[in-house]
Design an enzyme around this catalytic site. Structure first.
Site, short mmCIF file in Angstrom:
data_model
loop_
_atom_site.label_atom_id
_atom_site.label_comp_id
_atom_site.label_asym_id
_atom_site.label_seq_id
_atom_site.Cartn_x
_atom_site.Cartn_y
_atom_site.Cartn_z
N THR A 1 57.10 11.18 47.36
CA THR A 1 57.97 12.33 47.58
C THR A 1 57.71 12.93 48.95
OG1 THR A 1 57.95 12.75 45.23
CG2 THR A 1 58.66 14.58 46.65
N GLY B 1 49.38 10.48 61.70
CA GLY B 1 49.20 9.42 62.69
C GLY B 1 48.48 8.20 62.13
N ASN C 1 42.94 9.47 73.47
CA ASN C 1 42.55 10.78 72.97
C ASN C 1 41.24 11.30 73.54
OD1 ASN C 1 42.14 8.40 71.19
ND2 ASN C 1 40.71 9.77 70.16
N GLN D 1 48.91 11.31 70.96
CA GLN D 1 48.45 12.27 71.97
C GLN D 1 49.55 12.64 72.99
OE1 GLN D 1 45.79 14.15 72.24
NE2 GLN D 1 44.70 13.30 70.50
N SER E 1 52.18 12.35 65.26
CA SER E 1 51.58 13.20 64.23
C SER E 1 51.87 14.66 64.52
CB SER E 1 50.08 12.95 64.19
OG SER E 1 49.47 13.83 63.27
N CYS F 1 25.85 11.36 67.69
CA CYS F 1 24.54 11.76 67.22
C CYS F 1 23.55 11.57 68.36
CB CYS F 1 24.14 10.88 66.06
SG CYS F 1 22.55 11.29 65.41
#
Ligand SMILES: *Cc1c(COP(=O)(O)O)cnc(C)c1O
Length: 413
Positions: free
Chosen positions: A243, A74, A157, A185, A205, A330
Site C-alpha cells: 500500500t 533510496g 555522499n 544526493q 529519496s 571507530c
C-alpha cells in the site's frame, strides 16, 4: 552563539521536514487516508493524490508519470533497480557482468556484492581518481559482451564528487547497456533531467530534500526490462507491491516542488557558504580537503587533519553544538575506514581523520564562522592530546580517548 547553540551540518545524512511539506502531508493521515487500490471514494481520493504527486515528481525528472515508481526510500530504489533488472536478464539467459564503482553508497555496493557472491554475477568495481571521479574511458574499457548493467552514482555522499553521468549514459546507450544512477544526493540540488543524464534508471529519496523519511522513487524508463523483487497486491503497476505511503508521497512531491522552485539560487547560496567554510578550515596547519575543490556538491565539504581522528573531532564539535560526521566508523584501527576515502587513495590514518560537513537551507554565514572557529579550537585541543604527534605509534592512538575523552567512545557500526 550561546551555550544552547545547535548547528546542524549533516544534511547528507538527513534533513528536517520543511514546514510547508508537513502542512501538505497532514490531511493524508486522518482525512484522505484511503488505499489507492480501493474502489470507493476514499480510495479514489487517495488515487488522485497519488497521481498528482507522481506528476509533480515526473516534472522534476522530465519524464512521464508512468515512469515513476514509489518505494520506501533510496535503499529500496537502488535494490530494485539493480536486482530487478539483472535477475530478469539472468533468467532470460543474457549476460552476467555488472559495472559499478568503488565509491557507491552501500545500498548499491552491498546489493551488487550479494549478486556477485550468491547469484553468480561478475562485477567490475571501477577505481576513481584522487579527487573521486570515475573516467568515462575506464567504463568503456570495462565493458564486455556480457555486460548487462552499469550503476554509477550521480554524486558521492561523502566527498561530493559529481560523476560524468551524461557521458557515461551516452556510452551505455551506444552499447545498448542499461544505466542506473543513484541520484539520492543530487535530486533537489542539481538538475536531474533523465534525458540530459541519459539514464534508464534513477533512484531518489525524500528525506534528503526536506521531505519525510521512508519514501523514495525509482525512475524506470519506458521499455526497460525489470521485474519486481517483492510480491503482493500489485501496487505501482505490479513492480512494487505494498500500500502506497500516501502522506509520505504527497510530502515527497511537495518537497521536490519546493526544491525545484529554488534550485539554482539555493545551490549558489550554499556553494558560497561551503567555499567560505573550506577557505577558513584549510587555514589549519596539516589540514586538507577530500574530494575536488570545484566539481562537488554545493553543500559538501570533507576535510582531513593530520594526527587526529574524525570521531574525536565529531564528538568535540557535538559538545560545542555542531552536528557533523566522519568516514571513520571507530577509532580502533582493526576496522576499515570509509571505502570512499580508501578509494581516493588515502592511507588508513588519513582516512580515519575525516570530517564531513554538509550544509543546508538553515545554514547561515554566522554558523559557518562559528564552525570554523570551533574546528580550529578542537583540532588544536585534540592535537595536544594526540600521541601521534609526539611520534608514538599509530596503533596506540586510542590513548587520548581513555585518558582524556569526555564521552568514553564506543565503536558504532
Ligand atoms: C542516503 C542515501 C541512500 C539511502 O537512501 P535512504 O532513503 O536513506 O534509504 C542511498 N544513496 C545515497 C547516495 C545516499 O546518500
Amino acid at each position: 552563539m550561546n551555550a544552547d547553540t545547535r548547528i546542524y551540518l549533516d544534511h547528507a545524512a538527513t534533513t528536517p521536514v520543511d514546514k510547508r511539506v508537513l502542512k501538505a502531508m497532514l490531511p493524508f493521515f486522518t482525512k484522505t487516508f484511503g488505499n489507492s487500490a480501493s474502489m470507493h471514494s476514499f480510495g479514489l481520493e487517495a488515487e488522485k493524490a497519488l497521481d498528482e504527486a507522481r506528476e509533480k515528481l515526473a516534472q522534476a525528472l522530465s519524464c512521464t508519470k508512468e515512469e515513476v515508481f514509489f518505494t520506501s526510500g533510496g535503499t529500496e530504489s537502488d535494490n530494485l533497480a539493480i536486482l530487478g533488472t539483472v535477475r530478469r536478464f539472468k533468467r532470460e539467459g543474457k549476460g552476467k557482468h555488472i559495472i559499478t564503482t568503488q565509491i557507491e553508497h552501500h545500498a548499491v555496493l552491498h546489493a551488487i556484492q550479494h549478486l556477485e557472491r550468491k547469484e553468480g554475477f561478475s562485477v567490475t568495481y571501477l577505481p576513481v581518481s584522487k579527487d573521486g571521479f570515475v573516467s568515462v574511458s575506464s567504463v568503456e574499457n570495462a565493458i564486455t559482451p556480457e555486460t548487462i548493467l552499469i550503476s554509477i552514482m550521480h554524486a558521492n555522499n561523502e566527498i561530493g564528487s559529481i560523476q560524468p553521468i551524461k557521458q557515461i549514459g551516452e556510452l551505455a546507450r551506444r552499447k545498448s547497456i542499461l544505466f542506473h544512477t543513484d541520484a539520492v544526493q543530487t535530486f533537489g540540488k542539481l538538475s536531474t533531467n533523465v534525458n540530459d543524464l541519459n539514464v534508464d534508471l534513477l533512484s531518489a529519496s525524500s528525506h534528503k530534500l526536506y521531505g519525510p523519511k521512508g519514501v523514495g522513487l525509482l525512475f524506470v524508463r519506458k521499455g526497460t526490462p525489470i521485474e519486481s523483487i517483492n510480491f503482493g497486491g500489485g501496487h505501482e503497476r505490479g513492480l512494487r507491491s505494498g500500500t502506497e505511503n500516501i502522506s509520505g508521497i504527497v510530502g515527497f512531491a511537495e518537497a521536490s516542488r519546493l526544491a525545484q522552485e529554488n534550485l539554482e539560487k539555493e545551490a549558489e547560496r550554499e556553494k558560497r557558504l561551503r567555499d567560505k567554510l573550506i577557505h577558513g578550515v584549510l587555514k589549519v596547519e596539516g589540514s586538507w580537503l577530500n574530494g575536488s575543490r570545484e566539481n562537488r556538491l554545493p553543500n559538501n565539504a570533507n576535510f582531513g587533519f593530520d594526527f587526529i581522528e574524525g570521531e574525536g573531532i565529531v564528538l568535540y564539535l557535538s559538545d560545542r553544538g555542531i552536528a557533523a560526521s566522519t568516514g571513520s566508523a571507530c577509532s580502533s584501527h582493526d576496522l576499515k575506514p570509509s571505502h570512499v576515502l580508501t578509494a581516493i587513495g588515502l592511507p588508513p590514518e588519513k582516512a580515519h581523520s575525516s570530517l564531513r560537513l554538509t550544509l543546508g537551507r538553515s545554514t547561515k554565514p554566522k554558523h559557518v564562522s562559528y564552525t570554523i572557529e570551533k574546528i580550529i579550537e578542537v583540532v588544536a585541543k585534540l592535537r595536544e592530546l594526540s600521541p601521534l604527534k609526539k611520534g608514538v605509534e599509530f596503533k596506540t592512538s586510542a590513548g587520548w580517548k581513555e585518558d582524556e575523552h569526555e564521552h568514553g567512545v564506543e565503536c558504532k557500526h
